[in-house]
Design a protein around this motif. Structure first.
Motif, short mmCIF file in Angstrom:
data_model
loop_
_atom_site.label_atom_id
_atom_site.label_comp_id
_atom_site.label_asym_id
_atom_site.label_seq_id
_atom_site.Cartn_x
_atom_site.Cartn_y
_atom_site.Cartn_z
N HIS A 82 2.52 7.33 -6.79
CA HIS A 82 1.80 8.56 -7.13
C HIS A 82 2.69 9.78 -6.89
N GLU A 91 11.24 4.32 -3.40
CA GLU A 91 10.55 3.33 -4.23
C GLU A 91 11.40 2.08 -4.42
N THR A 110 0.84 -1.20 0.00
CA THR A 110 0.00 0.00 0.00
C THR A 110 0.87 1.25 0.00
N HIS A 111 1.92 1.23 0.84
CA HIS A 111 2.87 2.35 0.85
C HIS A 111 3.47 2.55 -0.54
N ALA A 134 1.13 4.29 -2.99
CA ALA A 134 1.03 5.74 -2.74
C ALA A 134 2.31 6.45 -3.18
#
Length: 295
Positions: A248, A267, A241-242, A245
């Motif tokens: 984005h 990332e 989930t991290h 996000a």
């Protein structure tokens, strides 16, 4: 605040050394100072300090010797030749260096009969003496306890970390890394919101709010890491989930012409840990990316 009968010598009068000596003088301690460039002592001498002509004189003048110079090499240049003149003295080294340098210097001091504490100052010179200012110390606890009232003159947050002389240096660099990481992320965020006409000061209170929220995350993650079982339960969000996000953030930065190196670094960390099977775990699992293989 301290035993005013304790005499103190301060070796090294850069901005920090001057602030240290000034704190002792303000509290009424007999203070001797030394610096290679003697003119840096002028203000302190006017306030009552005694200027020593050489390091040996400064060491001989006081029970407690504070060393605050640019590097550990300079520490040894300054007091390395004093030998047995250090016997029975308490040397507190507040010079910035590595944990290994601190441990080696402690061994050297012990061979010459000196009591030794290594420390780290977590404040800039204007903060010396403030109740909230933190200074870390390590070494023999009896030595620290004997001088704690005087050392507290430098900061109310004076903290003993244990017998490992290298621990203050570990705390020092880790906390500075945390500072730079947070500052870089704040400035990256400022660069993003600026593209929408948002001023940095308009963004600031929300950054402060979010930093407070991050404290809660770190409390949970620290407990997970110390548990040592590497289960890393996702109590707030899974690592995948991290990562979603964060992608984005990378995309938005690219679209706005904002540098992407910082978010892309994060990332890559997440993707590497997910590849190890931690997609459903918490962000705490990313600690594995920083550890040595045998840790």
């Amino acid at each position: 605040m301290g035993d005013n009968h304790t005499s103190v010598s301060v070796l090294g009068l850069g901005l920090m050394g001057q602030a240290l000596a000034a704190a002792f003088l303000k509290a009424g301690h007999a203070t001797t100072v030394w610096n290679r460039s003697a003119d840096k002592a002028d203000g302190l001498v006017k306030d009552g300090a005694v200027l020593a002509a050489k390091p040996a004189d400064a060491v001989a003048a006081s029970d407690l010797v504070i060393v605050c110079v640019s590097t550990y090499d300079v520490v040894h240049d300054v007091i390395g030749s004093l030998g047995d003149a250090l016997r029975g003295k308490t040397v507190v080294n507040l010079t910035t260096g590595s944990s290994e340098q601190a441990r080696q210097t402690a061994e050297w001091a012990q061979k010459h009969g000196a009591k030794y504490l290594d420390g780290a100052i977590m404040i800039t010179p204007p903060g010396i003496g403030a109740e909230t200012s933190v200074l870390f110390y390590a070494g023999d606890q009896a030595v620290f306890d004997a001088h704690e009232p005087v050392l507290k003159l430098l900061g109310g947050g004076t903290t003993y970390l244990g017998t490992d002389h290298g621990k203050p240096a570990l705390f020092d660099v880790s906390l500075l890394g945390l500072m730079w990481g947070a500052l870089n992320s704040f400035l990256h965020g400022v660069a993003i919101v600026e593209t929408g006409g948002v001023k940095a000061q308009e963004f600031l209170p929300w950054a402060h709010m979010w930093l407070d929220a991050i404290k809660m995350f770190t409390a949970d993650y620290a407990a997970q890491i110390d548990a040592g079982d590497e289960k890393f339960p996702a109590n707030d969000a899974t690592l995948e989930t991290h990562l979603g996000a964060l992608k984005h953030l990378v995309e938005e930065s690219e679209a706005l012409g904002v540098d992407t190196e910082l978010p892309k670094y994060s990332e890559a960390l997440m993707e590497g840990i997910i590849a190890q099977g931690h997609a459903k775990n918490s962000y705490a699992s990313v600690v594995k990316a920083y550890r040595r293989p045998n840790q």
